[in-house]
Design a protein around this motif. Structure first.
Motif, PDB file in Angstrom:
ATOM      1  N   VAL A   1      36.898 -43.644  22.959  1.00  0.00           N
ATOM      2  CA  VAL A   1      38.285 -43.795  23.395  1.00  0.00           C
ATOM      3  C   VAL A   1      39.174 -44.036  22.183  1.00  0.00           C
ATOM      4  N   LEU A   2      40.498 -43.863  22.418  1.00  0.00           N
ATOM      5  CA  LEU A   2      41.525 -44.218  21.445  1.00  0.00           C
ATOM      6  C   LEU A   2      42.435 -45.264  22.073  1.00  0.00           C
ATOM      7  N   LEU A   3      42.709 -46.347  21.352  1.00  0.00           N
ATOM      8  CA  LEU A   3      43.718 -47.317  21.765  1.00  0.00           C
ATOM      9  C   LEU A   3      45.044 -46.909  21.146  1.00  0.00           C
ATOM     10  N   HIS A   4      46.065 -46.696  21.992  1.00  0.00           N
ATOM     11  CA  HIS A   4      47.394 -46.299  21.517  1.00  0.00           C
ATOM     12  C   HIS A   4      48.341 -47.489  21.607  1.00  0.00           C
TER      13      HIS A   4
ATOM     14  N   VAL B   1      43.934 -54.611  27.172  1.00  0.00           N
ATOM     15  CA  VAL B   1      43.871 -53.490  28.118  1.00  0.00           C
ATOM     16  C   VAL B   1      42.419 -53.158  28.383  1.00  0.00           C
ATOM     17  N   SER B   2      42.170 -52.645  29.585  1.00  0.00           N
ATOM     18  CA  SER B   2      40.812 -52.288  29.996  1.00  0.00           C
ATOM     19  C   SER B   2      40.855 -50.960  30.725  1.00  0.00           C
ATOM     20  N   THR B   3      39.760 -50.184  30.607  1.00  0.00           N
ATOM     21  CA  THR B   3      39.680 -48.913  31.341  1.00  0.00           C
ATOM     22  C   THR B   3      39.217 -49.114  32.774  1.00  0.00           C
ATOM     23  N   VAL B   4      38.824 -50.347  33.148  1.00  0.00           N
ATOM     24  CA  VAL B   4      38.249 -50.548  34.479  1.00  0.00           C
ATOM     25  C   VAL B   4      38.994 -51.611  35.281  1.00  0.00           C
ATOM     26  N   ASP B   5      39.614 -52.577  34.602  1.00  0.00           N
ATOM     27  CA  ASP B   5      40.199 -53.725  35.315  1.00  0.00           C
ATOM     28  C   ASP B   5      41.718 -53.764  35.062  1.00  0.00           C
TER      29      ASP B   5
ATOM     30  N   PRO C   1      25.613 -44.878  33.256  1.00  0.00           N
ATOM     31  CA  PRO C   1      26.434 -43.667  33.428  1.00  0.00           C
ATOM     32  C   PRO C   1      26.955 -43.159  32.094  1.00  0.00           C
ATOM     33  N   ALA C   2      27.273 -41.841  32.083  1.00  0.00           N
ATOM     34  CA  ALA C   2      27.772 -41.224  30.857  1.00  0.00           C
ATOM     35  C   ALA C   2      29.155 -41.729  30.509  1.00  0.00           C
ATOM     36  N   GLU C   3      29.919 -42.104  31.542  1.00  0.00           N
ATOM     37  CA  GLU C   3      31.266 -42.619  31.282  1.00  0.00           C
ATOM     38  C   GLU C   3      31.200 -44.137  31.202  1.00  0.00           C
ATOM     39  N   GLN C   4      31.359 -44.629  29.979  1.00  0.00           N
ATOM     40  CA  GLN C   4      31.322 -46.061  29.724  1.00  0.00           C
ATOM     41  C   GLN C   4      32.751 -46.631  29.791  1.00  0.00           C
ATOM     42  N   ASN C   5      32.841 -47.915  30.089  1.00  0.00           N
ATOM     43  CA  ASN C   5      34.145 -48.588  30.130  1.00  0.00           C
ATOM     44  C   ASN C   5      34.365 -49.375  28.837  1.00  0.00           C
ATOM     45  N   PHE C   6      35.647 -49.503  28.509  1.00  0.00           N
ATOM     46  CA  PHE C   6      36.027 -50.176  27.260  1.00  0.00           C
ATOM     47  C   PHE C   6      37.098 -51.227  27.554  1.00  0.00           C
ATOM     48  N   GLN C   7      37.035 -52.319  26.804  1.00  0.00           N
ATOM     49  CA  GLN C   7      38.030 -53.397  26.914  1.00  0.00           C
ATOM     50  C   GLN C   7      38.473 -53.784  25.517  1.00  0.00           C
ATOM     51  N   TRP C   8      39.792 -53.794  25.323  1.00  0.00           N
ATOM     52  CA  TRP C   8      40.356 -54.140  24.012  1.00  0.00           C
ATOM     53  C   TRP C   8      40.978 -55.531  24.069  1.00  0.00           C
ATOM     54  N   SER C   9      40.688 -56.339  23.048  1.00  0.00           N
ATOM     55  CA  SER C   9      41.268 -57.678  22.921  1.00  0.00           C
ATOM     56  C   SER C   9      41.742 -57.872  21.493  1.00  0.00           C
ATOM     57  N   ILE C  10      42.498 -58.960  21.285  1.00  0.00           N
ATOM     58  CA  ILE C  10      43.015 -59.275  19.951  1.00  0.00           C
ATOM     59  C   ILE C  10      42.809 -60.753  19.674  1.00  0.00           C
ATOM     60  N   TYR C  11      42.535 -61.100  18.414  1.00  0.00           N
ATOM     61  CA  TYR C  11      42.465 -62.488  17.948  1.00  0.00           C
ATOM     62  C   TYR C  11      43.608 -62.664  16.946  1.00  0.00           C
ATOM     63  N   LEU C  12      44.637 -63.393  17.383  1.00  0.00           N
ATOM     64  CA  LEU C  12      45.850 -63.542  16.579  1.00  0.00           C
ATOM     65  C   LEU C  12      45.602 -64.458  15.391  1.00  0.00           C
ATOM     66  N   PRO C  13      46.325 -64.242  14.283  1.00  0.00           N
ATOM     67  CA  PRO C  13      46.145 -65.120  13.106  1.00  0.00           C
ATOM     68  C   PRO C  13      46.438 -66.580  13.418  1.00  0.00           C
TER      69      PRO C  13
ATOM     70  N   ARG D   1      51.843 -51.748  31.493  1.00  0.00           N
ATOM     71  CA  ARG D   1      52.384 -51.051  32.671  1.00  0.00           C
ATOM     72  C   ARG D   1      53.329 -49.921  32.267  1.00  0.00           C
ATOM     73  N   SER D   2      54.129 -50.124  31.198  1.00  0.00           N
ATOM     74  CA  SER D   2      55.082 -49.102  30.769  1.00  0.00           C
ATOM     75  C   SER D   2      54.445 -48.112  29.795  1.00  0.00           C
ATOM     76  N   ARG D   3      53.134 -48.191  29.611  1.00  0.00           N
ATOM     77  CA  ARG D   3      52.364 -47.323  28.712  1.00  0.00           C
ATOM     78  C   ARG D   3      52.852 -47.449  27.276  1.00  0.00           C
ATOM     79  N   GLY D   4      53.408 -48.606  26.933  1.00  0.00           N
ATOM     80  CA  GLY D   4      53.651 -48.911  25.538  1.00  0.00           C
ATOM     81  C   GLY D   4      52.331 -49.154  24.815  1.00  0.00           C
ATOM     82  N   ILE D   5      51.319 -49.561  25.608  1.00  0.00           N
ATOM     83  CA  ILE D   5      49.944 -49.679  25.132  1.00  0.00           C
ATOM     84  C   ILE D   5      49.052 -49.012  26.170  1.00  0.00           C
ATOM     85  N   PHE D   6      48.177 -48.099  25.768  1.00  0.00           N
ATOM     86  CA  PHE D   6      47.280 -47.451  26.727  1.00  0.00           C
ATOM     87  C   PHE D   6      46.021 -46.976  26.006  1.00  0.00           C
TER      88      PHE D   6
END
Length: 964
Positions: free
Chosen positions: A90-93, A59-63, A37-49, A76-81
């Motif tokens: 996409v942009l991670l905010h 955060v994920s666009t699908v789950d 599909p033209a609309e792809q899903n994205f998942q953001w993760s972090i690897y801490l020091p 949930r509070s859209r501090g991260i979206f």
């Protein structure tokens, strides 16, 4: 459809990136070469020091369930979206960057291709740096005449370690709107001066200039002010950093306070300008209004100034400077909340401290010129000017993030809870509450920290012996950490709530957050298993018992004790051998003292060990261990938090094998009279053994039980059976060891009642270190003792008798010789009472020499013989008792001495018939007479019938009388 034939490629913003704490950050990510599909899903993760190889999902666009717990609230509070720019970009905010947001970010796209081909993720490193940008300008309220010059100074500095550029600009804000700021002049990050559209021509003409003095000072110069310059001026500084993709990014912006500029037009005789140091305020701020009167020769003129709020008079200042407050403002003025004064004949100031929402509205300064200072009604002219003031309600600006580094613990483990407070602009107090799950709706105060750092504990947490000394500490980052050193039990689990309250100008705002913890009981999973490699050990060998303890926690990390229990036999009580306390101190029990010098104790790898050296028979029995555990971090220990008992393990100590062999061949001994000897022979035994011999008699009756005659222990102590315990019997039966392997039972003056089968039971005993132990036993064959009766049989009465005697009376049992005995002979007689054991009991014996024997001494005073010299050996028993009832008989023997000094030989014998004695208990004399009188007995039987007839007759007579 977005289908391509290339391979999938995911790209992200090129790093490393540096962004300022507290700023709004965006990271872009896009995918190309994908199928599906033209609309792809994205998942953001972090690897801490701190854990560079562990993925933490953000955060994920699908789950929706994709974020880990530490990011759930912020997502949930859209501090991260995530903002979707298009189907494959996409942009991670991150709306407010925090120190913990530093790390390596990965953008991942779930596969929608028919097969895996290409890259599905890309990473970028983000570092969080401190915001060091500072910008300041002293606020002023300036009133200038048109064409005057003005110069404003702005101080800008930074101390960022990275290479950054600054831009500094001035802006003019006119009216109440925040979005009407007009650019005056800006020095860009590239060191280029750029004027605003309205100031471009004046910039080219040199009337608008920006000068930099030193490293931090920037000055704006406006050569000839115009009415269009009227408003609020402020300075804005921005810090820029060059990203690896060669683009510049503003990472921080700061605005200064504002300067109010009023411009009076030339040629107007009287003008009024009102300005506010800040017209957009928050509750609790201070409002300062300045009213400037513009007039030539102002010092010689007379003005009355009235301050108005939405047409309502606030205050009036007359030409003499006398202040009169309007209704509704007098009390507040007395309290110091209001102030109005004039600094000169043309400058008037109104100050309202700690403004509220009621101060919202339009303020006017109305100026009236008076012809004479005392004539307030001679108004020459009236001019006013107004300004809109907005007062915003103050909302809580603080944000909470509550977490725990100990989400699952065992009772006794510490709880560590963090309450991170962000955005606080004033003093903050913190309260921690426990919300126990077993009491919904109920909360328990744990600890409170006041704004001045004063700490107080809830009543349930004040006793340090229960949960340890609680700590509530504030870290420099604004994190309040609560440490409960030792959880009590499962009830300490549940939700812990942090309430942070910010205090400002007499008001406060509270935010709440919660974290959940689970506390498991120490008894959960606690189990002890006792095992031994052997169930039986030989005497002198060693054995070891291992008490293996399993639990849901590490045993070495908690205080633990073990009790070793020992039960020597199933019927004996269990004894405590030793108790090992958590300190390692061992206390030995007193019931089994022989263990202390032989046992070794050890603890290792979650197990306790008991090692017994040189096992003895006293070590034989069942063993058990009991383990107790306490909560850690608590002193004194108090009651244990949990305990468990192991299974029972039996240990048998095998003694040296017995070598004993006893002769088992049957034999017989026949005597006429005198003494008899029964032999017991040991065929084989150990050289160092000792023996105990017990002699038994099997009476002639077929079903008679064996009677113990006498037992000689290995230490030669004699113990007689009940049938042979009288002194007369003890003197006749003796056990002797005649050689190393032969024992004899000597029967002195044997008589007919001693007939029967005799045998011995030999016990083999061996000395083993601490005592004598029985190795085994053997039973001999039967030796039958017989009497060779003489051919002559005496003539005596053999009739059986049945005799009754009342208790307490005297009775005589018959025993008479019929005919004379031989000349030169003497008679002996023995009375017997028949016993159920099969061996009749001798009561009295008169020997041929006339001596009397009483085998049962307690009967000696009640037994008498009638006329022994005449051949009448009848037995008289006085004071008959109930226990005297039974069967009796007598045995007569005839003895003759061959010559003087020789032994007496038995010449004849005979036994009487049996006499059955019945003891009658004493009875009532009346009952006895009734039973013995037939006529009186018949009367008693018919007495009830006579009574009934008499009663019937009485009733009949009464009825006849009544009828009359």
């Amino acid at each position: 459809t977005g289908l391509t034939t290339g391979q999938r490629a995911v790209t992200v913003q090129k790093g490393p990136l540096y962004r300022v704490r507290g700023s709004h950050v965006t990271l872009w990510c896009k995918v190309s070469g994908y199928q599906g599909p033209a609309e792809q899903n994205f998942q953001w993760s972090i690897y801490l020091p701190s854990a560079p190889k562990r993925e933490v999902q953000i955060v994920s666009t699908v789950d929706p369930s994709f974020p880990y717990a530490i990011y759930t609230q912020r997502v949930r509070s859209r501090g991260i979206f995530v903002e979707r720019l298009q189907g494959d970009a996409v942009l991670l905010h991150i709306t407010e960057l925090q120190d913990r947001d530093a790390g390596e970010y990965e953008c991942h796209t779930p596969n929608t291709d028919e097969s895996y081909f290409g890259s599905y993720g890309a990473k970028v490193n983000l570092s969080v740096i401190a915001d060091t940008l500072l910008a300041s300008m002293a606020p002023q309220a300036l009133t200038l005449t048109e064409a005057d010059a003005v110069e404003l100074t702005c101080e800008v500095s930074k101390s960022t370690a990275q290479h950054t550029h600054l831009s500094v600009g001035w802006y003019l804000l006119q009216g109440a709107g925040e979005h009407r700021a007009e650019e005056v002049l800006t020095l860009s990050k590239d060191f280029i001066l750029k004027p605003g559209p309205s100031y471009e021509q004046r910039f080219l003409e040199g009337d608008v200039r920006l000068n930099k003095v030193g490293n931090t000072t920037y000055k704006l110069f406006i050569g000839g002010v115009k009415p269009s310059d009227q408003g609020q001026l402020y300075c804005e500084a921005a810090e820029w950093i060059e990203d690896p993709d060669k683009t510049w990014k503003d990472i921080s912006r700061k605005q200064t306070q504002r300067t109010s500029l009023a411009v009076v037009s030339q040629g107007t005789d009287l003008s009024v300008d009102i300005a506010a140091a800040e017209s957009s305020l928050s509750e609790g701020d201070t409002l300062q209004l300045k009213c400037v009167v513009g007039a030539p020769r102002s010092s010689s003129r007379h003005f009355k100034v009235i301050w108005l709020l939405d047409s309502m008079e606030v205050a009036m200042v007359d030409p003499h400077g006398v202040l009169i407050w309007g209704e509704g403002y007098k009390e507040r003025a007395k309290l110091g909340q209001l102030r109005a004064f004039k600094t000169s004949n043309t400058v008037y100031v109104l100050t309202i401290y700690e403004v509220g929402l009621k101060e919202n509205g339009t303020y006017h300064c109305s100026v009236s010129e008076m012809k004479a200072p005392g004539d307030l009604h001679s108004i020459q002219t009236n001019v006013s000017s107004g300004i809109q003031v907005n007062v915003r309600p103050v909302e809580s600006r603080i944000r909470l993030s509550v977490s725990t580094s100990t989400p699952r613990v065992t009772a006794g483990d510490p709880l560590i809870l963090h309450c991170e407070v962000q955005g606080a602009t004033g003093p903050v107090s913190v309260r921690w509450w426990h919300l126990p799950p077993q009491h919904p709706g109920h909360r328990v105060l744990v600890a409170t920290m006041e704004p001045d750092g004063t700490l107080s504990l809830g009543s349930a947490y004040q006793d340090g012996r229960t949960r340890g000394s609680l700590r509530l500490e504030k870290e420099s980052s604004g994190t309040f950490t609560l440490v409960i050193p030792s959880t009590l039990d499962e009830d300490d689990g549940g939700q812990y709530r942090c309430e942070a309250t910010q205090w400002s100008r007499g008001r406060n705002w509270t935010e709440k957050g919660e974290a959940a913890v689970t506390v498991s009981s120490m008894a959960l999973g606690l189990h002890a298993t006792l095992r031994s490699r052997v169930a039986a050990v030989r005497h002198g060998q060693s054995f070891e018992l291992v008490c293996q303890v399993n639990a849901s926690y590490t045993l070495e990390e908690v205080p633990a004790s073990v009790r070793w229990l020992f039960q020597p036999s199933p019927t004996a009580p269990s004894h405590e051998l030793v108790r090992v306390f958590p300190s390692g101190t061992a206390v030995w029990g007193t019931a089994q003292p022989h263990f202390q010098g032989k046992a070794q104790l050890a603890k290792a790898d979650g197990s306790f060990r008991l090692h017994i050296r040189s096992a003895l028979p006293a070590n034989e029995g069942t063993y058990q261990c009991e383990v107790e555990v306490w909560r850690r971090n608590i002193l004194p220990l108090g009651q244990p938090a949990a305990s468990t008992r192991s299974n029972v393990v039996g240990i048998k100590v095998v003694l040296p094998e017995s070598k004993l062999q006893v002769a088992t061949k049957d034999s017989s001994v026949e005597i006429v009279s005198g003494n008899a000897a029964i032999e017991c022979r040991i065929v084989f035994a150990r050289d160092n053994s000792q023996f105990a011999v017990t002699w038994y008699l099997l009476p002639p009756l077929a079903d008679a039980a064996p009677l113990q005659v006498v037992r000689a222990s290995y230490s030669s102590i004699l113990e007689y059976g009940s049938e042979f315990s009288s002194p007369a019997q003890k003197s006749r039966f003796l056990s002797q060891r005649v050689s190393s392997n032969v024992f004899q039972l000597q029967i002195l003056s044997a008589d007919l009642r001693d007939q029967g089968r005799y045998y011995c039971v030999v016990e083999e005993w061996l000395w083993l270190v601490d005592g004598w132990y029985k190795l085994g036993e053997g039973t001999s064959g039967r030796t039958t003792l017989k009497f060779k009766l003489p051919e002559r049989e005496l003539q005596m009465e053999r009739t059986n008798h049945s005799i009754s005697a009342r208790e307490g009376e005297e009775v005589t049992l018959p025993c008479r010789l019929q005919g004379a005995h031989l000349p030169g002979t003497q008679l002996s007689a023995t009375w017997f009472q028949v016993k159920s054991s099969g061996r009749d009991g001798a009561l009295l014996t008169v020997r041929y020499d006339g001596t009397m024997e009483y085998p049962q001494e307690h009967l000696a005073g009640r037994l008498y013989l009638r006329r022994p010299s005449a051949g009448d050996f009848s037995l008289t028993l006085s004071s008959v008792e109930r226990g005297d009832a039974g069967v009796y008989y007598c045995q007569l023997q005839e003895w003759q001495q061959q010559s003087e000094g020789k032994d007496w030989d038995l010449r004849g014998s005979a036994r009487s018939g049996y006499s059955q004695l019945t003891a009658i208990p004493p009875e009532s004399t009346v009952l006895s007479r009734i039973c013995s009188s037939p006529s009186l007995l018949n009367f008693i039987l018919y007495l009830p019938l006579v009574v009934i007839l008499l009663l019937a007759l009485a009733v009949f007579c009464w009825c006849c009388k009544f009828r009359r």
